[in-house]
Design a protein around this motif. Structure first.
Motif, short mmCIF file in Angstrom:
data_model
loop_
_atom_site.label_atom_id
_atom_site.label_comp_id
_atom_site.label_asym_id
_atom_site.label_seq_id
_atom_site.Cartn_x
_atom_site.Cartn_y
_atom_site.Cartn_z
N LYS A 6 0.85 -1.19 0.00
CA LYS A 6 0.00 0.00 0.00
C LYS A 6 0.89 1.24 0.00
N LEU A 7 0.56 2.19 -0.85
CA LEU A 7 1.40 3.38 -0.97
C LEU A 7 1.54 4.13 0.35
N ASN A 8 0.50 4.13 1.16
CA ASN A 8 0.57 4.85 2.44
C ASN A 8 1.49 4.17 3.45
N ASP A 9 1.95 2.96 3.14
CA ASP A 9 2.87 2.25 4.02
C ASP A 9 4.33 2.45 3.62
N VAL A 10 4.55 3.22 2.54
CA VAL A 10 5.90 3.37 1.99
C VAL A 10 6.54 4.68 2.47
N VAL A 70 12.88 12.51 3.18
CA VAL A 70 11.87 11.44 3.17
C VAL A 70 10.53 12.01 2.74
N GLY A 71 9.69 11.14 2.20
CA GLY A 71 8.35 11.51 1.82
C GLY A 71 7.40 10.36 2.09
N TYR A 72 6.16 10.68 2.44
CA TYR A 72 5.17 9.63 2.70
C TYR A 72 3.80 10.16 2.30
N PHE A 73 2.94 9.25 1.86
CA PHE A 73 1.61 9.61 1.40
C PHE A 73 0.61 9.64 2.55
N VAL A 74 -0.26 10.61 2.51
CA VAL A 74 -1.43 10.66 3.38
C VAL A 74 -2.63 10.97 2.50
N ASP A 75 -3.81 10.54 2.94
CA ASP A 75 -5.03 10.82 2.20
C ASP A 75 -5.69 12.07 2.76
N VAL A 76 -5.89 13.04 1.90
CA VAL A 76 -6.52 14.31 2.29
C VAL A 76 -7.66 14.60 1.32
N LYS A 77 -8.89 14.56 1.83
CA LYS A 77 -10.07 14.83 0.99
C LYS A 77 -10.08 13.96 -0.26
N ASN A 78 -9.89 12.67 -0.04
CA ASN A 78 -9.94 11.68 -1.11
C ASN A 78 -8.84 11.86 -2.16
N LYS A 79 -7.78 12.60 -1.81
CA LYS A 79 -6.63 12.76 -2.70
C LYS A 79 -5.37 12.38 -1.97
N GLN A 219 6.89 9.53 -7.45
CA GLN A 219 6.18 9.64 -8.73
C GLN A 219 6.39 8.39 -9.59
N ILE A 220 7.60 7.85 -9.56
CA ILE A 220 7.89 6.64 -10.32
C ILE A 220 7.02 5.48 -9.84
N LEU A 221 6.89 5.35 -8.52
CA LEU A 221 6.07 4.25 -8.00
C LEU A 221 4.61 4.45 -8.39
N LEU A 222 4.15 5.67 -8.42
CA LEU A 222 2.79 5.94 -8.89
C LEU A 222 2.63 5.49 -10.35
N ARG A 223 3.60 5.83 -11.18
CA ARG A 223 3.54 5.43 -12.60
C ARG A 223 3.59 3.92 -12.75
N PHE A 224 4.42 3.27 -11.93
CA PHE A 224 4.47 1.80 -11.99
C PHE A 224 3.11 1.19 -11.68
N GLU A 233 0.68 21.13 -6.03
CA GLU A 233 -0.07 21.42 -4.81
C GLU A 233 -0.28 20.18 -3.92
N ASP A 234 0.04 18.99 -4.47
CA ASP A 234 -0.10 17.76 -3.69
C ASP A 234 1.15 17.44 -2.88
N ILE A 235 2.19 18.27 -3.00
CA ILE A 235 3.46 18.02 -2.33
C ILE A 235 3.66 19.09 -1.24
N VAL A 236 3.79 18.64 0.00
CA VAL A 236 3.82 19.57 1.13
C VAL A 236 5.04 19.28 2.01
N SER A 237 5.79 20.33 2.35
CA SER A 237 6.91 20.18 3.28
C SER A 237 6.41 20.34 4.70
N VAL A 238 6.86 19.47 5.59
CA VAL A 238 6.41 19.51 6.99
C VAL A 238 7.63 19.56 7.92
#
Length: 238
Positions: A6-10, A70-79, A219-224, A233-238
């Motif tokens: 799952k992408l959110n686990d990466v 490092v970067g990690y995915f989170v779901d925000v408003k179904n995106k 992005q590469i993993l998304l394309r795969f 706008e989907d990329i946020v620094s924290v």
């Protein structure tokens, strides 16, 4: 390519490394001799060990990490949103310790995996070796002792792209280009990092470069997975 993870686990990551000392003259005589021996095969008769020292950052025995992004995915408003953070600076022990805390606190679940481009050959072992040098206990995600190949929690976009062809090397820049992903190499490249660090003393420029590489791996993993690429706008620094 249908990945079971799952992408959110990466946790996507990239590291930047430089020679441990700014120049050859700062090394002890013993270290100079050890470096000469270590690089003998790569140098052949084309370069002296001192001339070859600018490349010392690729070996964990003679280099050091100055940035881990490092970067990690989170779901925000179904995106999907990719959140970025970086550990950087002159204090390698501190940045490695901070990275370990991140892994131990937030990415220690069995389902969590680390992902980098050429990570299995470079990023993951380099981080682990430098942690050993600094006497930092390895986090579970980097301690591979006793693990079977299918138990190793690492993804490598270079390995995935090889499809079993172990002779095939594809750079991150080439892979992003052919997959229609914005290039992360629009400012500096790896060969310039040491000069930017030691001569320009511009660590923020290196952090930006490292974060762009991290985004590119995601992005590469998304394309795969045949998924839509991230927009700015989907990329946020924290």
């Amino acid at each position: 390519m249908n990945l079971s993870v799952k992408l959110n686990d990466v946790l996507f990551l990239d590291i930047e490394t430089v020679p441990e000392q700014e120049n050859w003259q700062l090394l002890s005589k013993e270290t100079q001799e050890l470096y000469a021996k270590k690089t003998e095969y790569q140098r052949k008769e084309e370069f002296s060990a001192s001339e070859f020292y600018e490349r010392a950052g690729i070996w964990a025995e003679f280099g050091k990490i100055i940035c881990i992004s490092v970067g990690y995915f989170v779901d925000v408003k179904n995106k999907k949103q990719l959140r970025l953070t970086s550990f950087f600076g002159d204090d390698e022990h501190q940045l490695l310790s901070d990275f370990k805390v991140l892994l131990d606190k937030h990415f220690a679940k069995k389902s969590n995996v680390l992902c980098a481009h050429n990570g299995k050959e470079f990023d993951f072992p380099f981080i682990a070796r430098r942690m050993i040098v600094h006497q930092i206990e390895l986090p579970k995600k980097l301690n591979l002792f006793g693990k079977k190949p299918w138990e190793v929690p690492h993804l490598d976009t270079l390995e995935l792209w090889k499809f079993g062809d172990y002779k095939h090397y594809t750079s991150l820049k080439l892979l992003t280009s052919i997959l229609g992903i914005p290039s992360p190499k629009d400012d500096i490249d790896g060969s310039e990092v040491a000069d930017v660090y030691y001569k320009e003393k511009n660590i923020q420029r290196i952090v930006t470069y490292c974060e762009k590489d991290t985004v590119a791996v995601a992005q590469i993993l998304l394309r795969f997975n045949n998924q839509e690429l991230l927009k700015e706008e989907d990329i946020v620094s924290v």
